[in-house]
Write a protein that holds these residues in place. Structure first.
Motif, PDB file in Angstrom:
ATOM      1  N   THR A  14       0.835  -1.201   0.000  1.00  0.00           N
ATOM      2  CA  THR A  14       0.000   0.000   0.000  1.00  0.00           C
ATOM      3  C   THR A  14       0.867   1.247   0.000  1.00  0.00           C
ATOM      4  O   THR A  14       1.874   1.309   0.699  1.00  0.00           O
ATOM      5  N   CYS A  15       0.435   2.224  -0.767  1.00  0.00           N
ATOM      6  CA  CYS A  15       1.071   3.536  -0.765  1.00  0.00           C
ATOM      7  C   CYS A  15       0.131   4.538  -0.097  1.00  0.00           C
ATOM      8  O   CYS A  15      -1.082   4.321  -0.067  1.00  0.00           O
ATOM      9  N   PRO A  16       0.694   5.643   0.407  1.00  0.00           N
ATOM     10  CA  PRO A  16      -0.171   6.683   0.967  1.00  0.00           C
ATOM     11  C   PRO A  16      -1.135   7.214  -0.095  1.00  0.00           C
ATOM     12  O   PRO A  16      -0.869   7.093  -1.296  1.00  0.00           O
ATOM     13  N   LYS A  17      -2.230   7.831   0.364  1.00  0.00           N
ATOM     14  CA  LYS A  17      -3.213   8.398  -0.564  1.00  0.00           C
ATOM     15  C   LYS A  17      -2.544   9.302  -1.582  1.00  0.00           C
ATOM     16  O   LYS A  17      -1.554   9.945  -1.292  1.00  0.00           O
ATOM     17  N   GLN A  18      -3.095   9.328  -2.773  1.00  0.00           N
ATOM     18  CA  GLN A  18      -2.608  10.136  -3.888  1.00  0.00           C
ATOM     19  C   GLN A  18      -1.251   9.662  -4.422  1.00  0.00           C
ATOM     20  O   GLN A  18      -0.592  10.375  -5.165  1.00  0.00           O
ATOM     21  N   ASN A  19      -0.815   8.482  -3.997  1.00  0.00           N
ATOM     22  CA  ASN A  19       0.419   7.892  -4.514  1.00  0.00           C
ATOM     23  C   ASN A  19       0.095   6.530  -5.112  1.00  0.00           C
ATOM     24  O   ASN A  19      -0.883   5.896  -4.728  1.00  0.00           O
ATOM     25  N   ASN A  66      -2.959   2.096  -6.033  1.00  0.00           N
ATOM     26  CA  ASN A  66      -2.627   2.561  -4.692  1.00  0.00           C
ATOM     27  C   ASN A  66      -2.297   1.386  -3.780  1.00  0.00           C
ATOM     28  O   ASN A  66      -1.534   1.513  -2.830  1.00  0.00           O
ATOM     29  N   THR A  67      -2.862   0.232  -4.097  1.00  0.00           N
ATOM     30  CA  THR A  67      -2.661  -0.957  -3.285  1.00  0.00           C
ATOM     31  C   THR A  67      -2.740  -2.195  -4.170  1.00  0.00           C
ATOM     32  O   THR A  67      -3.398  -2.181  -5.211  1.00  0.00           O
ATOM     33  N   CYS A  96       6.662   4.363  -3.901  1.00  0.00           N
ATOM     34  CA  CYS A  96       5.376   5.037  -3.991  1.00  0.00           C
ATOM     35  C   CYS A  96       5.662   6.374  -4.655  1.00  0.00           C
ATOM     36  O   CYS A  96       6.522   7.120  -4.203  1.00  0.00           O
ATOM     37  N   SER A  98       4.046   9.958  -6.685  1.00  0.00           N
ATOM     38  CA  SER A  98       2.865  10.793  -6.891  1.00  0.00           C
ATOM     39  C   SER A  98       2.247  10.417  -8.214  1.00  0.00           C
ATOM     40  O   SER A  98       2.950  10.170  -9.195  1.00  0.00           O
TER      41      SER A  98
END
Length: 109
Positions: A14-19, A66-67, A96, A98
């Motif tokens: 999983t990457c942070p949101k917006q990544n 994103n995941t 990850c 942008s």
């Protein structure tokens, strides 16, 4: 880097949101005798599936999402003859970055 041993439950990257995920390197087999140790393991550190094949498979599953969920198994990546009886593992190095999460388009009926 993420390491998943054969027989372990699937793991979610999983990457942070917006990544989004971007796979840099992936390997399936056994190149080290100190990873995913099994007491009855044959120590063969020259057992691997073609790097480009594994990388392409992981990229297809994970990149620009994103995941994603990955598992380590010979059913997924193959089992070359030199790997018989060897407990293998999947290693994935990813970043990850942008980016916009790509959502597959569903065709209209």
């Amino acid at each position: 880097m993420e390491t998943i041993c054969d027989g372990e439950p699937a793991r979610t990257l999983t990457c942070p949101k917006q990544n989004v995920l971007s796979t840099i390197w992936a390997s399936y087999g056994r190149q080290h005798n100190d990873i995913c140790i099994d007491g009855e393991q044959l120590i063969n550190v020259t057992c691997k599936v073609d790097f480009d094949t594994v990388l392409s498979m992981v990229q297809e599953t994970c990149d620009d999402s994103n995941t994603c969920e990955l598992e380590s198994s010979k059913d997924a990546y193959g089992d070359p003859p030199e790997c018989a009886g060897v407990k293998k593992y999947l290693q994935v190095y990813y970043l990850c970055k942008s980016g916009k999460v790509l959502v597959p388009l569903v065709p209209s009926p």
